[in-house]
Design an enzyme around this catalytic site. Structure first.
Site, PDB file in Angstrom:
ATOM      1  N   ASP A   1      34.890 103.224 -28.322  1.00 47.19           N
ATOM      2  CA  ASP A   1      35.027 101.901 -28.951  1.00 47.19           C
ATOM      3  C   ASP A   1      34.630 101.939 -30.418  1.00 47.19           C
ATOM      4  O   ASP A   1      35.076 101.117 -31.224  1.00 47.19           O
ATOM      5  CB  ASP A   1      34.195 100.866 -28.202  1.00 47.19           C
ATOM      6  CG  ASP A   1      34.852 100.566 -26.870  1.00 47.19           C
ATOM      7  OD1 ASP A   1      34.702 101.385 -25.954  1.00 47.19           O
ATOM      8  OD2 ASP A   1      35.578  99.568 -26.776  1.00 47.19           O
TER       9      ASP A   1
ATOM     10  N   ASN B   1      30.787 103.787 -26.324  1.00 42.40           N
ATOM     11  CA  ASN B   1      31.857 103.644 -25.324  1.00 42.40           C
ATOM     12  C   ASN B   1      31.289 102.918 -24.100  1.00 42.40           C
ATOM     13  O   ASN B   1      30.100 102.621 -24.037  1.00 42.40           O
ATOM     14  CB  ASN B   1      32.423 105.019 -24.944  1.00 42.40           C
ATOM     15  CG  ASN B   1      33.687 104.894 -24.112  1.00 42.40           C
ATOM     16  OD1 ASN B   1      34.603 104.127 -24.459  1.00 42.40           O
ATOM     17  ND2 ASN B   1      33.771 105.616 -23.012  1.00 42.40           N
ATOM     18  N   LYS B   2      32.169 102.650 -23.156  1.00 41.84           N
ATOM     19  CA  LYS B   2      31.800 101.882 -21.959  1.00 41.84           C
ATOM     20  C   LYS B   2      30.466 102.323 -21.361  1.00 41.84           C
ATOM     21  O   LYS B   2      30.205 103.525 -21.244  1.00 41.84           O
ATOM     22  CB  LYS B   2      32.933 102.048 -20.934  1.00 41.84           C
ATOM     23  CG  LYS B   2      32.747 101.368 -19.595  1.00 41.84           C
ATOM     24  CD  LYS B   2      32.350  99.906 -19.675  1.00 41.84           C
ATOM     25  CE  LYS B   2      33.270  99.066 -20.531  1.00 41.84           C
ATOM     26  NZ  LYS B   2      32.673  97.737 -20.859  1.00 41.84           N
TER      27      LYS B   2
ATOM     28  N   GLN C   1      36.824  98.649 -14.266  1.00 44.04           N
ATOM     29  CA  GLN C   1      38.059  99.040 -14.963  1.00 44.04           C
ATOM     30  C   GLN C   1      38.628 100.343 -14.399  1.00 44.04           C
ATOM     31  O   GLN C   1      39.836 100.556 -14.417  1.00 44.04           O
ATOM     32  CB  GLN C   1      37.800  99.215 -16.469  1.00 44.04           C
ATOM     33  CG  GLN C   1      37.497  97.940 -17.218  1.00 44.04           C
ATOM     34  CD  GLN C   1      36.011  97.675 -17.290  1.00 44.04           C
ATOM     35  OE1 GLN C   1      35.269  97.949 -16.359  1.00 44.04           O
ATOM     36  NE2 GLN C   1      35.559  97.125 -18.403  1.00 44.04           N
TER      37      GLN C   1
ATOM     38  N   ARG D   1      41.827  93.998 -22.920  1.00 47.61           N
ATOM     39  CA  ARG D   1      40.612  94.777 -23.199  1.00 47.61           C
ATOM     40  C   ARG D   1      41.023  96.196 -23.596  1.00 47.61           C
ATOM     41  O   ARG D   1      42.192  96.546 -23.558  1.00 47.61           O
ATOM     42  CB  ARG D   1      39.606  94.737 -22.054  1.00 47.61           C
ATOM     43  CG  ARG D   1      40.095  94.673 -20.655  1.00 47.61           C
ATOM     44  CD  ARG D   1      40.630  95.960 -20.069  1.00 47.61           C
ATOM     45  NE  ARG D   1      39.837  97.118 -20.380  1.00 47.61           N
ATOM     46  CZ  ARG D   1      40.312  98.350 -20.411  1.00 47.61           C
ATOM     47  NH1 ARG D   1      41.597  98.587 -20.188  1.00 47.61           N
ATOM     48  NH2 ARG D   1      39.541  99.362 -20.684  1.00 47.61           N
ATOM     49  N   GLY D   2      39.991  96.991 -23.963  1.00 50.04           N
ATOM     50  CA  GLY D   2      40.261  98.321 -24.508  1.00 50.04           C
ATOM     51  C   GLY D   2      40.323  98.172 -26.020  1.00 50.04           C
ATOM     52  O   GLY D   2      41.093  97.338 -26.530  1.00 50.04           O
ATOM     53  N   ALA D   3      39.508  98.960 -26.732  1.00 51.92           N
ATOM     54  CA  ALA D   3      39.351  98.744 -28.176  1.00 51.92           C
ATOM     55  C   ALA D   3      40.674  98.679 -28.951  1.00 51.92           C
ATOM     56  O   ALA D   3      40.890  97.736 -29.729  1.00 51.92           O
ATOM     57  CB  ALA D   3      38.418  99.813 -28.751  1.00 51.92           C
TER      58      ALA D   3
ATOM     59  N   ARG E   1      34.389  90.240 -29.553  1.00 56.16           N
ATOM     60  CA  ARG E   1      33.788  91.432 -28.916  1.00 56.16           C
ATOM     61  C   ARG E   1      33.366  92.372 -30.056  1.00 56.16           C
ATOM     62  O   ARG E   1      34.205  93.033 -30.665  1.00 56.16           O
ATOM     63  CB  ARG E   1      34.772  92.101 -27.944  1.00 56.16           C
ATOM     64  CG  ARG E   1      35.068  91.233 -26.720  1.00 56.16           C
ATOM     65  CD  ARG E   1      35.634  92.046 -25.577  1.00 56.16           C
ATOM     66  NE  ARG E   1      34.643  92.893 -24.948  1.00 56.16           N
ATOM     67  CZ  ARG E   1      34.961  93.902 -24.132  1.00 56.16           C
ATOM     68  NH1 ARG E   1      36.219  94.185 -23.875  1.00 56.16           N
ATOM     69  NH2 ARG E   1      34.021  94.635 -23.580  1.00 56.16           N
TER      70      ARG E   1
END
Ligand code: MRU
Length: 342
Positions: free
Chosen positions: A233, A243-244, A192, A44-46, A87
């Protein structure tokens, strides 16, 4: 240490879903396995999702045993569409895939297509590390001795190939001797911050405290934070930042308390065509909200809203730290000036 590596036809990736308790390395051999790892947020993480998808495309091509280049191209295109859909919010995923497709545009032979796809994936992975180090260097401009920095989600070496974006800045600032203190949000629903950012900060020896997301207003009101630094992101040319989930709340709180709010991201996160209302916001499974550590924590059959990301408008953002420098408002005017900057 890199969180993703390609060796002897296998893609090795550190499984984020098992951290902090276990360091398990995934062994991925085809695009389907890569897609599942991304969907299940083991990867995960763009930026890291983009790198993994590029390798996924190469793995799929390498599996092909035929001699028909057109057939291989069809497989690569179909795999690309599938990987891109896994995603949808992070820009780096489609950016990396499109870059791989461009790399094989002029390749007429099966072996050439396979070779170019793997080379491009390796290039994207190596560039990610270099880019993060540049972001970290540019970020030093905004990090001062004594800063108390609040960060959200995980934007470190676990969300990129190495170093990270917002957390990369924090890490390098600390290594350069800036005496900083970090407040990490737990980042519900998938934690996270509590699982990954805390793991990284502890490993680097950076002093920090962990809070529940709902404590952000309190810590800001008590003067325990003087800077907010998050990742992204997707960033639009208007300066809107996806973003998150929870980032928007932090930005509004920071504005209220007069705390500068910074975003750090590479140019591969920028999207120059999409409008704010068109950003695809990933909606994830209700179980992530209704369950905690595998146990139901609410009534049965409850309806849930579970967007994985939110959008912060440009007026709440003090600066965007990139590998090309720190972009300041007005973003619609200043982002285009940075595009062709080296
Ligand atoms: O859902 P996640 O964990 O993939 O979300 C990650 C984030 O929102 C990060 O801030 C972003 O991807 C940048 S990671 C360097």
């Amino acid at each position: 240490m890199r969180s993703i590596m390609f060796k002897n036809g296998v893609l090795y990736a550190l499984d984020s879903s098992r951290l902090p308790h276990r360091e398990v390395w995934l062994k991925l051999r085809n695009a389907n396995q890569v897609a599942s790892a991304i969907r299940e947020m083991r990867i995960r993480g763009a930026p890291l999702i983009g790198v993994a998808a590029a390798y996924g495309l190469a793995l799929e091509a390498l599996k092909y045993r035929g001699k028909d280049a057109n057939r291989l191209r069809e497989i690569v295109l179909k795999t690309s569409e599938y990987l891109k859909s896994v995603r949808p919010t992070g820009r780096n995923l489609s950016w990396a895939i499109d870059r791989c497709l461009k790399a094989i545009e002029k390749e007429g032979a099966v072996d050439g297509i396979k070779k170019r796809l793997l080379e491009e994936a390796e290039k994207i992975a190596n560039e990610d590390v270099e880019t993060n180090l540049k972001i970290a260097k540019n970020g030093l401009e905004i990090i001062m001795d004594g800063d108390k920095i609040l960060t959200h989600c995980n934007t470190g070496g676990l969300g990129t190939v190495e170093y990270g974006t917002a957390l990369g800045i924090i890490r390098v600032a600390w290594e350069k001797g800036r005496r900083i203190f970090v407040i990490a949000t737990e980042t519900r629903p998938l934690l996270q911050g509590a699982r990954l950012t805390a793991w990284e900060l502890k490993k680097y020896g950076i002093p920090f405290k962990l809070i529940c997301d709902s404590m952000a207003g309190y810590v800001m009101s008590m003067g325990m934070v003087n800077k907010v630094l998050v990742g992204a992101d997707r960033i639009l040319s208007t300066g809107h930042v996806a973003n998150k989930i929870g980032t928007l709340t932090l930005a509004i709180l920071a504005k209220h308390y007069g705390i500068p709010f910074y975003v750090a991201a590479p140019f591969s996160t920028f999207d120059f065509t999409t409008k704010p209302q068109e950003i695809p916001i990933e909606e994830r499974s209700p179980e992530e909200v209704t369950h905690f550590a595998g146990r139901l924590v609410t009534v049965k059959d409850v309806e849930v809203i579970n967007p994985a990301f939110d959008i912060t408008p440009p007026e709440l953002i003090s600066g965007i730290i990139t590998e090309k420098g720190v972009i300041r408002p007005p973003y619609s005017e200043n982002i285009p000036k940075f595009i062709n900057k080296s």
